[in-house]
Write a protein that holds these residues in place. Sequence first.
Motif, PDB file in Angstrom:
ATOM      1  N   GLY A 140      70.042  77.429  97.491  1.00  0.00           N
ATOM      2  CA  GLY A 140      69.392  78.452  98.292  1.00  0.00           C
ATOM      3  C   GLY A 140      68.015  78.021  98.756  1.00  0.00           C
ATOM      4  N   GLN A 199      62.302  80.947  86.639  1.00  0.00           N
ATOM      5  CA  GLN A 199      63.566  80.576  87.258  1.00  0.00           C
ATOM      6  C   GLN A 199      63.341  79.886  88.594  1.00  0.00           C
ATOM      7  N   ARG A 204      64.691  76.226  89.617  1.00  0.00           N
ATOM      8  CA  ARG A 204      65.494  76.047  90.823  1.00  0.00           C
ATOM      9  C   ARG A 204      64.902  74.934  91.706  1.00  0.00           C
ATOM     10  N   ASN A 229      67.522  96.393  82.582  1.00  0.00           N
ATOM     11  CA  ASN A 229      66.640  96.075  83.709  1.00  0.00           C
ATOM     12  C   ASN A 229      65.229  95.746  83.239  1.00  0.00           C
ATOM     13  N   LEU A 254      63.070  87.394  95.745  1.00  0.00           N
ATOM     14  CA  LEU A 254      64.089  88.307  96.269  1.00  0.00           C
ATOM     15  C   LEU A 254      65.133  87.543  97.067  1.00  0.00           C
ATOM     16  N   LYS A 255      64.701  86.619  97.898  1.00  0.00           N
ATOM     17  CA  LYS A 255      65.616  85.856  98.735  1.00  0.00           C
ATOM     18  C   LYS A 255      66.572  85.013  97.903  1.00  0.00           C
ATOM     19  N   LEU A 256      66.057  84.408  96.831  1.00  0.00           N
ATOM     20  CA  LEU A 256      66.879  83.522  96.002  1.00  0.00           C
ATOM     21  C   LEU A 256      67.549  84.266  94.840  1.00  0.00           C
ATOM     22  N   GLU A 257      67.297  85.578  94.760  1.00  0.00           N
ATOM     23  CA  GLU A 257      67.893  86.425  93.709  1.00  0.00           C
ATOM     24  C   GLU A 257      67.527  85.908  92.326  1.00  0.00           C
ATOM     25  N   LEU A 258      66.245  85.657  92.133  1.00  0.00           N
ATOM     26  CA  LEU A 258      65.733  85.161  90.853  1.00  0.00           C
ATOM     27  C   LEU A 258      64.880  86.232  90.191  1.00  0.00           C
ATOM     28  N   ARG A 259      64.804  86.172  88.871  1.00  0.00           N
ATOM     29  CA  ARG A 259      64.068  87.186  88.115  1.00  0.00           C
ATOM     30  C   ARG A 259      62.560  86.956  88.126  1.00  0.00           C
ATOM     31  N   ASP A 295      71.611  90.834  81.465  1.00  0.00           N
ATOM     32  CA  ASP A 295      72.596  91.447  82.360  1.00  0.00           C
ATOM     33  C   ASP A 295      72.664  92.962  82.211  1.00  0.00           C
TER      34      ASP A 295
END
Length: 221
Positions: free
Chosen positions: A153, A206, A210, A78, A197-202, A75
């Motif tokens: 998502g 992940q 998902r 970056n 990017l769409k699913l906001e995953l790293r 968190d």
Amino acid sequence: MSDRPIEVMIADDSAGVRRAFTRLVNSDPRMVVVGEAADGRAAVSAAVVKRPDVVLMDIRMPTISGLEAAREIIDSVNDVRIIIVTTFDLDEYVYEALRIGVSGFLLKNAPADEVLRGIVTVHEGNAMLAPEITSRLMARFSARREPGPVAFGIDTLTPRELEVTKLVARGMSNAEIAAELYLSRETAKTYVSRILLKLELRDRTQLAVRAHEAGILGAER
């Protein structure tokens, strides 16, 4: 790849383990140890200051656990990649670690070359899991009797993005996805980046979790 060495931090409550990993990492010209920590809270503080590329993190440490420390580091820093390195290989640790964004999971008795390969692998944005852990984790998902909710998502993906996601969840590389779907390697890479990017995953790890949670692999054929 940059000529800059991969900056690694070691977090373990055993001074002997920290020394061993420091010697191992510093023996490889591709990487360098930039910091150490003996407990979870110190690991978070050191990571915020040092901003390493990769953290080798013990799972059971004083003050806060390795998982909680990993969550706070992810968190706060970056692009950091975290490999959980532990003597414990219980499935619940693996599952929770992957859900919070950990990129790798290795056992402390892993060969030296496997640890070094893991550091390079996660630094490049891929996942690194010990084979025995991967097989048990996938078996756990496969044993689910009912698909999970698609509200993660996954239901926002286009049909082609869904195809790519299923192949990522099976552990395929961009090159393998490209061959499977008759795409160029660059196009396959673009699809994966767009999905993350769409699913906001790293990362791909992940995304695989998902997909398995949503039950989309068991839903086909």
